[in-house]
Design a protein around this motif. Structure first.
Motif, PDB file in Angstrom:
ATOM      1  N   GLY A 519      66.365  52.071  44.356  1.00 56.45           N
ATOM      2  CA  GLY A 519      65.953  51.396  45.856  1.00 56.45           C
ATOM      3  C   GLY A 519      64.504  51.429  45.615  1.00 56.45           C
ATOM      4  N   ARG A 520      63.856  51.004  46.798  1.00 52.04           N
ATOM      5  CA  ARG A 520      62.496  50.497  46.951  1.00 52.04           C
ATOM      6  C   ARG A 520      61.367  51.633  47.213  1.00 52.04           C
ATOM      7  N   SER A 521      61.919  52.718  47.255  1.00 54.37           N
ATOM      8  CA  SER A 521      61.025  53.705  47.472  1.00 54.37           C
ATOM      9  C   SER A 521      60.741  54.676  46.126  1.00 54.37           C
ATOM     10  N   LEU A 522      61.501  54.429  45.140  1.00 53.83           N
ATOM     11  CA  LEU A 522      61.222  54.970  43.759  1.00 53.83           C
ATOM     12  C   LEU A 522      61.107  53.657  42.876  1.00 53.83           C
ATOM     13  N   VAL A 523      59.960  53.049  43.088  1.00 54.49           N
ATOM     14  CA  VAL A 523      59.420  52.045  42.068  1.00 54.49           C
ATOM     15  C   VAL A 523      58.939  52.510  40.908  1.00 54.49           C
ATOM     16  N   ARG A 524      58.746  51.517  40.083  1.00 50.91           N
ATOM     17  CA  ARG A 524      58.298  52.049  38.733  1.00 50.91           C
ATOM     18  C   ARG A 524      56.956  52.937  38.756  1.00 50.91           C
ATOM     19  N   HIS A 525      55.942  52.518  39.330  1.00 48.45           N
ATOM     20  CA  HIS A 525      54.611  53.128  39.238  1.00 48.45           C
ATOM     21  C   HIS A 525      54.656  54.534  40.134  1.00 48.45           C
ATOM     22  N   VAL A 526      55.750  54.598  40.992  1.00 46.53           N
ATOM     23  CA  VAL A 526      55.796  55.802  41.718  1.00 46.53           C
ATOM     24  C   VAL A 526      56.747  56.822  40.886  1.00 46.53           C
ATOM     25  N   LEU A 527      57.621  56.517  40.283  1.00 56.23           N
ATOM     26  CA  LEU A 527      58.515  57.308  39.150  1.00 56.23           C
ATOM     27  C   LEU A 527      57.366  57.960  38.069  1.00 56.23           C
ATOM     28  N   ALA A 528      56.593  56.972  37.613  1.00 54.23           N
ATOM     29  CA  ALA A 528      55.693  57.315  36.615  1.00 54.23           C
ATOM     30  C   ALA A 528      54.797  58.519  37.576  1.00 54.23           C
ATOM     31  N   ALA A 529      54.081  58.132  38.493  1.00 53.30           N
ATOM     32  CA  ALA A 529      52.975  58.989  38.935  1.00 53.30           C
ATOM     33  C   ALA A 529      53.837  60.459  39.340  1.00 53.30           C
ATOM     34  N   ARG A 530      55.001  60.225  39.906  1.00 49.82           N
ATOM     35  CA  ARG A 530      55.490  61.737  39.943  1.00 49.82           C
ATOM     36  C   ARG A 530      55.869  62.482  38.751  1.00 49.82           C
ATOM     37  N   TYR A 531      56.191  61.940  37.730  1.00 53.45           N
ATOM     38  CA  TYR A 531      56.457  62.757  36.577  1.00 53.45           C
ATOM     39  C   TYR A 531      55.183  63.166  36.108  1.00 53.45           C
ATOM     40  N   GLU A 532      54.003  62.515  36.022  1.00 56.77           N
ATOM     41  CA  GLU A 532      52.682  62.813  35.691  1.00 56.77           C
ATOM     42  C   GLU A 532      52.374  64.146  36.590  1.00 56.77           C
ATOM     43  N   ASP A 533      52.866  64.071  37.689  1.00 52.46           N
ATOM     44  CA  ASP A 533      52.678  65.295  38.589  1.00 52.46           C
ATOM     45  C   ASP A 533      53.547  66.295  38.347  1.00 52.46           C
ATOM     46  N   GLY A 534      54.203  66.351  37.486  1.00 52.71           N
ATOM     47  CA  GLY A 534      55.106  67.394  37.021  1.00 52.71           C
ATOM     48  C   GLY A 534      56.745  67.557  37.536  1.00 52.71           C
ATOM     49  N   ALA A 535      56.851  66.456  38.270  1.00 59.68           N
ATOM     50  CA  ALA A 535      58.373  66.288  38.503  1.00 59.68           C
ATOM     51  C   ALA A 535      59.393  65.956  37.195  1.00 59.68           C
ATOM     52  N   ARG A 536      60.340  66.198  37.182  1.00 60.58           N
ATOM     53  CA  ARG A 536      61.332  66.523  35.969  1.00 60.58           C
ATOM     54  C   ARG A 536      62.831  65.963  36.545  1.00 60.58           C
ATOM     55  N   PHE A 537      63.285  65.418  35.284  1.00 60.41           N
ATOM     56  CA  PHE A 537      64.975  65.060  35.654  1.00 60.41           C
ATOM     57  C   PHE A 537      66.003  66.441  35.300  1.00 60.41           C
ATOM     58  N   LEU A 538      67.127  66.305  36.149  1.00 63.85           N
ATOM     59  CA  LEU A 538      67.893  67.565  36.038  1.00 63.85           C
ATOM     60  C   LEU A 538      69.306  66.928  36.200  1.00 63.85           C
ATOM     61  N   VAL A 539      70.122  67.558  35.372  1.00 61.91           N
ATOM     62  CA  VAL A 539      71.679  67.132  35.492  1.00 61.91           C
ATOM     63  C   VAL A 539      72.263  68.246  35.930  1.00 61.91           C
TER      64      VAL A 539
END
Length: 594
Positions: A519-539
């Motif tokens: 969707g439009r809320s998680l565009v590329r630069h937002v994903l990259a910024a959140r990951y750099e801030d410590g967000a991670r992927f979880l299964v």
């Protein structure tokens, strides 16, 4: 025929050609299974569809020109640099042994089976050596064998078409000028050499013309396609005028040269040319099968069934066993290669052209070539279409039915996402252009695609073998947008891309359609910024409580089918499914960013 009957015949032929292929695509079966019975039935019930009535003696000329276009298009997909390693070795042996053994055994048994002279049996034998990707490809898409087997069979089927057409033209000249098969004489060898020389000369002329139009003049997509079509027809017709039935050699040589000589500025996509080739295939099969009468099939029906048994149960297993020995294939893979050799469009077209010429020359038994070829095509296609899937399952060479993902990008967050998807049990392949990014992917233990994969994906004649979904997540939004458009026809399933920033001023990305990942809320630069801030992927299982602030990116169904959340679709997980989440960092652990 009256004008109204001609209009009706042309319209009915077009309807059957297009409708049969559309129906076949929906049923996921080779188009031949529907095209041949449709044309045969229409020819038996009405005279208006019969090509001899519609076009008279010009039909053979139109068949020759049409096959030239098809073979040129096939040649464009034969980049010999892609045929490497053991696959090249196996395919080479399959071609050499397959052509030789099929020709010799068919020529040996056909005189007794069909009461025909040896020279006519030789013509039948060389016609039946071909297979063809238009038949093999849809079967393999349905069966989903291992990539190794698929690659071998596709290359073999693609290369046997031009080889069979070239040999057919040469054998035709050898047997049409004498009353016996004797290619050992110097005269006959000279005829072979002369035919080949004319065909190669025509191919050289065609290559020179296309170098001028595509390389020097740099014509665009529309004019480039027009130039290719006109060139193929001109050089094929010119070669046939100089020496009969050498136009096919000129056409395939031109296609091979354009593909394998570096420097050609080929249009990235050829939608009109591809559509034309597909339409020609349908029209040829409907027209050719309409010329077969029930009366001509009766006398050769039982012998043809016996010939099919010889080809399927003796010739193909023998060729496959000898060709795949010590080649690194499993027993099941070798057995399946031995159970896949349907006949296709070039067999039907060459049978039509050569048998008609031999009949006109008064060659005894030549009238049996076309009905026998028709029955062999129908019999082998039906047999393999019905048996390929259960045989592949029995041999244990079927790929899992889940999604095979191509994830494009090499940024740290993309690689971590790929690692998470792989941990969910998914079949994952990654590609990146920069050496640093490729090292990052390799260090993560993820399978790395070959360096020229994206170039292959934009080739109109290529397909990404086994890939069922592509996710484009590079740091170049315009690249993602363009690749999502040009890769659509190279992948069995959907192509997605991450969204560009809302205020993007990119050349393409903000204005290109297509479904946007997450969707439009998680565009590329937002994903990259959140990951750099410590967000991670979880299964985690879908039944488990979602961590606070997490967002669902994918749902992994229990059959390992991956369904992404997109701008246009929200995915609801079910019982037994897993979810891939973007989870914010714990409170107080957010990384500072400058």
């Amino acid at each position: 025929m009256t004008d109204d009957e001609i209009y009706l015949g042309i319209a009915l032929t077009l309807i059957l050609a297009a409708g049969s292929q559309i129906l076949a695509s929906k049923l996921r079966v080779p188009a031949l299974i529907i095209l041949l019975p449709a044309g045969f039935t229409a020819g038996a019930l009405t005279d208006v569809i019969h090509p001899d009535e519609l076009m008279g003696r010009n039909f053979d000329v139109l068949v020759s020109m049409s096959v030239a276009v098809i073979l040129y298009d096939a040649g464009l997909g034969l980049n010999l640099r892609k045929l490497t390693g053991r696959t090249r070795w196996i395919v080479g042996r399959l071609l050499l042994l397959g052509v030789l053994v099929t020709f010799l055994i068919t020529a040996a048994v056909a005189p007794a089976m069909f009461d025909m002279p040896l020279r006519v049996a030789s013509m039948l034998g060389v016609i039946l050596v071909v297979s063809g990707p238009t038949v093999v490809g849809p079967l393999l898409d349905f069966v989903r064998p291992t990539d190794k087997v698929r690659r071998i069979l596709i290359w073999e089927g693609t290369l046997t078409d031009p080889i069979g057409a070239i040999l057919g033209a040469l054998v035709f000249h050898a047997i049409s000028t004498t009353h016996q098969v004797d290619i050992g004489r110097g005269y006959q060898l000279g005829q072979f050499a002369l035919s080949m020389a004319v065909g190669l000369a025509g191919g050289a002329v065609g290559t020179a013309i296309l170098w001028l139009t595509l390389r020097t003049l740099r014509l665009g997509e529309t004019l480039g396609t027009l130039a290719q079509l006109a060139t193929v027809i001109v050089v094929s017709a010119g070669a046939d005028i100089i020496r009969e039935d050498t136009g096919l050699i000129a056409a395939i040589v031109t296609g091979l040269a354009v593909t394998n000589i570096s420097g050609f500025d080929m249009p990235a996509r050829r939608p009109f040319f591809e559509t034309l080739a597909q339409l020609i295939i349908g029209l040829l099969f409907v027209s050719i099968s309409s010329t077969i009468t029930p009366a001509s099939l009766g006398p050769v029906l039982l012998p043809s069934l016996a010939l099919i048994a010889v080809l399927v149960l003796l010739v193909r297993p023998l060729v496959a066993y000898a060709s795949t020995a010590h080649a690194g294939l499993s027993g099941g893979e070798r057995a399946f290669v031995g159970w896949m050799a349907p006949r296709g469009i070039v067999a039907a077209a060459t049978a039509t052209a050569f048998s008609a010429n031999l009949v006109d020359r008064g060659v005894e038994g030549a009238a049996k070539i076309l009905p026998v070829t028709f029955l062999v095509i129908v019999g082998t296609v039906l047999l393999y279409a019905l048996s390929a899937a259960p045989v592949a399952r029995l041999l244990g060479i079927v790929e899992p039915a889940g999604t095979r993902i191509l994830l494009v990008g090499g940024e740290p967050w993309v690689v971590d996402l790929g690692r998470s998807l792989r941990s969910a049990g998914l079949d994952l392949l990654m590609w990146a252009g920069l050496a640093q990014e490729r090292r990052r992917i390799a260090d993560a233990g993820i399978q790395l695609a070959t360096g020229d994969l994206l170039a292959t994906a934009t080739n109109p004649g290529a397909r990404l073998e086994g890939v069922t979904a592509v996710f484009l997540a590079t740091d170049d939004d315009d690249f993602n947008a363009l690749a999502s458009v040009v890769m659509q026809d190279s992948v069995e399933g959907p192509v997605y891309r991450v969204g560009p920033p809302h205020d993007s001023h990119g050349v393409v990305a903000p204005y290109t359609g297509g479904d946007i990942l997450f969707g439009r809320s998680l565009v590329r630069h937002v994903l990259a910024a959140r990951y750099e801030d410590g967000a991670r992927f979880l299964v985690q299982p879908a039944s488990a409580p979602l961590p606070p602030g997490s967002e669902t990116l994918f749902v992994v169904r229990d059959a390992l089918r991956l369904e992404p959340v997109t701008e246009k679709r929200r995915v609801t997980p079910g019982e037994g499914d897993s979810v891939v989440l973007l989870v914010p960092p714990p409170t107080g652990e957010t990384r500072s960013r400058t």
